[in-house]
Design an enzyme around this catalytic site. Structure first.
Site, mmCIF file in Angstrom:
data_model
loop_
_atom_site.group_PDB
_atom_site.id
_atom_site.type_symbol
_atom_site.label_atom_id
_atom_site.label_comp_id
_atom_site.label_asym_id
_atom_site.label_seq_id
_atom_site.Cartn_x
_atom_site.Cartn_y
_atom_site.Cartn_z
ATOM 1 N N ARG A 105 1.072 -0.987 -0.053
ATOM 2 C CA ARG A 105 0.425 -0.083 0.095
ATOM 3 C C ARG A 105 0.698 1.238 -0.512
ATOM 4 O O ARG A 105 2.007 1.250 0.426
ATOM 5 C CB ARG A 105 -0.611 -0.643 1.166
ATOM 6 C CG ARG A 105 -1.567 -1.381 1.533
ATOM 7 C CD ARG A 105 -2.016 -1.486 2.639
ATOM 8 N NE ARG A 105 -3.399 -2.124 2.823
ATOM 9 C CZ ARG A 105 -2.937 -3.882 3.463
ATOM 10 N NH1 ARG A 105 -1.719 -3.654 4.530
ATOM 11 N NH2 ARG A 105 -4.060 -4.244 3.564
ATOM 12 N N LYS A 130 -3.493 0.110 11.571
ATOM 13 C CA LYS A 130 -4.690 0.952 10.813
ATOM 14 C C LYS A 130 -4.902 -1.307 11.239
ATOM 15 O O LYS A 130 -5.996 -1.208 10.267
ATOM 16 C CB LYS A 130 -4.994 1.130 9.786
ATOM 17 C CG LYS A 130 -4.306 1.958 9.287
ATOM 18 C CD LYS A 130 -4.838 2.518 7.572
ATOM 19 C CE LYS A 130 -4.224 4.546 8.070
ATOM 20 N NZ LYS A 130 -4.783 4.483 6.624
ATOM 21 N N HIS A 199 -2.523 1.608 -5.891
ATOM 22 C CA HIS A 199 -2.999 0.977 -5.956
ATOM 23 C C HIS A 199 -3.092 -0.614 -7.130
ATOM 24 O O HIS A 199 -4.121 -0.912 -6.664
ATOM 25 C CB HIS A 199 -4.713 1.356 -4.707
ATOM 26 C CG HIS A 199 -4.542 0.050 -4.185
ATOM 27 N ND1 HIS A 199 -4.294 -0.163 -2.754
ATOM 28 C CD2 HIS A 199 -6.270 -1.085 -3.567
ATOM 29 C CE1 HIS A 199 -5.045 -0.578 -1.939
ATOM 30 N NE2 HIS A 199 -5.421 -1.419 -2.641
ATOM 31 N N ARG A 202 -0.743 -2.763 -6.510
ATOM 32 C CA ARG A 202 -1.334 -3.931 -5.179
ATOM 33 C C ARG A 202 -2.057 -4.845 -6.083
ATOM 34 O O ARG A 202 -1.999 -5.694 -6.111
ATOM 35 C CB ARG A 202 -1.904 -3.152 -4.810
ATOM 36 C CG ARG A 202 -2.164 -3.637 -3.404
ATOM 37 C CD ARG A 202 -2.085 -3.569 -2.473
ATOM 38 N NE ARG A 202 -3.157 -4.048 -1.238
ATOM 39 C CZ ARG A 202 -2.023 -4.837 -0.249
ATOM 40 N NH1 ARG A 202 -1.342 -4.945 -0.121
ATOM 41 N NH2 ARG A 202 -3.163 -5.497 0.779
ATOM 42 N N HIS A 225 -4.371 -9.216 4.293
ATOM 43 C CA HIS A 225 -5.341 -8.906 4.628
ATOM 44 C C HIS A 225 -5.878 -9.203 5.815
ATOM 45 O O HIS A 225 -5.524 -10.819 6.200
ATOM 46 C CB HIS A 225 -6.372 -9.252 3.167
ATOM 47 C CG HIS A 225 -6.367 -8.727 2.226
ATOM 48 N ND1 HIS A 225 -6.413 -9.398 1.009
ATOM 49 C CD2 HIS A 225 -5.756 -7.200 2.263
ATOM 50 C CE1 HIS A 225 -6.305 -8.562 0.293
ATOM 51 N NE2 HIS A 225 -5.977 -7.406 0.601
ATOM 52 N N TYR A 234 -9.910 -11.270 -5.657
ATOM 53 C CA TYR A 234 -8.912 -12.097 -7.110
ATOM 54 C C TYR A 234 -8.904 -13.106 -7.642
ATOM 55 O O TYR A 234 -8.744 -12.824 -9.153
ATOM 56 C CB TYR A 234 -7.293 -11.684 -6.427
ATOM 57 C CG TYR A 234 -6.897 -10.040 -5.837
ATOM 58 C CD1 TYR A 234 -7.182 -8.768 -6.408
ATOM 59 C CD2 TYR A 234 -6.804 -10.232 -4.260
ATOM 60 C CE1 TYR A 234 -6.020 -8.340 -5.883
ATOM 61 C CE2 TYR A 234 -6.745 -8.858 -4.106
ATOM 62 C CZ TYR A 234 -6.296 -7.424 -4.785
ATOM 63 O OH TYR A 234 -5.866 -6.632 -4.394
#
Length: 254
Positions: A105, A130, A199, A202, A225, A234
């Site tokens: 990220r 986060k 992104h 990514r 994740h 994905y």
């Protein structure tokens, strides 16, 4: 909530599960009003109200709201190659290379410190942030070669990539705005009409790894994740060998 009360002229806690479900069915079938957003917010409001009232059975009986799956934009291999070659400066090529090659990220790349790199083990450490989890991601020998040259010539301090120094002369880390500028300056050079962001690289990292045979659980760990559901998206994008996708036109004239 107010509409439900007016519809039956009774408070929601006095309504049976069947009454509530009939009203929600009624909401879904109306063409003009209420909207789908209204339907969702009605359920959210009822969940909150039933939780406060301690009416767990009615709360559980409410239908689940399925999130719309918006498939990400993904670059093909040639587009990635052209984007990696586009920047004039080695530092900018490495920033794009880290976003794609490590699946980082933007804010994670900004936070990478020199001490997080392990060239012998070919890894880079990404600390949790986060609510995410700590992880190590592989560092390509191609990146290592470029990074060694960059570190020798640029002599970054603290962070792997520095931005402008402060008024006091202290080195600052790269910012997400800086990354955004680098992508914007170079995406127009590759001849693609795709909306390319940091992104996007990514997303491309994840999709290409799936196509190369990396399993979904390993990919979840590489991406950092918290939940496997995020990684499963994905599978809708990757062209996997086990279920190769093709156009019916390919077979029409066989």
């Amino acid at each position: 909530m107010a509409h439900l009360t007016l519809h039956y002229n009774r408070s929601p806690e006095k309504l049976s599960v069947e009454h509530v479900q009939n009203y929600l069915y009624h909401c879904q079938k109306l063409h003009k009003t209420p909207s789908e957003s209204f339907f969702k917010h009605t359920i959210f409001g009822l969940r909150a109200a039933y939780k406060v009232m301690g009416m767990e059975a009615k709360r559980v009986a409410l239908p689940q709201i399925k999130r719309d799956i918006k498939l990400p934009c993904v670059l093909n291999k040639e587009e990635v190659k052209r984007l990696l070659k586009a920047p004039k400066y080695l530092k900018h090529r490495l920033i794009i290379g880290m976003l794609y090659g490590c699946g980082l990220r933007s804010y994670e790349l900004c936070a990478v410190k020199l001490s997080d790199l392990d060239f012998e083990r070919k890894t880079v450490f990404i600390p949790k942030k986060k609510g995410k989890i700590d992880r190590y991601v592989p560092l390509s020998p191609l990146l290592i070669r470029g990074l060694k040259k960059y570190i020798t010539t640029e002599n970054p301090q603290g962070h792997l990539f520095n931005s402008q120094v402060s008024k006091a002369g202290e080195s600052r880390g790269l910012t997400t705005n800086g990354i955004r500028w680098i992508i914007k300056e170079n995406r127009s050079k590759i001849g693609s009409s795709k909306q390319i962001t940091a992104h996007t690289l990514r997303h491309t990292f994840a999709t290409h790894l799936l196509e190369y045979g990396v399993d979904i659980v390993s990919l979840k760990e590489l991406l950092g994740h918290a939940h496997i559901e995020m990684t499963l998206t994905y599978l809708h994008v990757a062209n996997l060998p086990s279920g190769s996708k093709f156009s019916p036109l390919d077979k029409l004239y066989d």
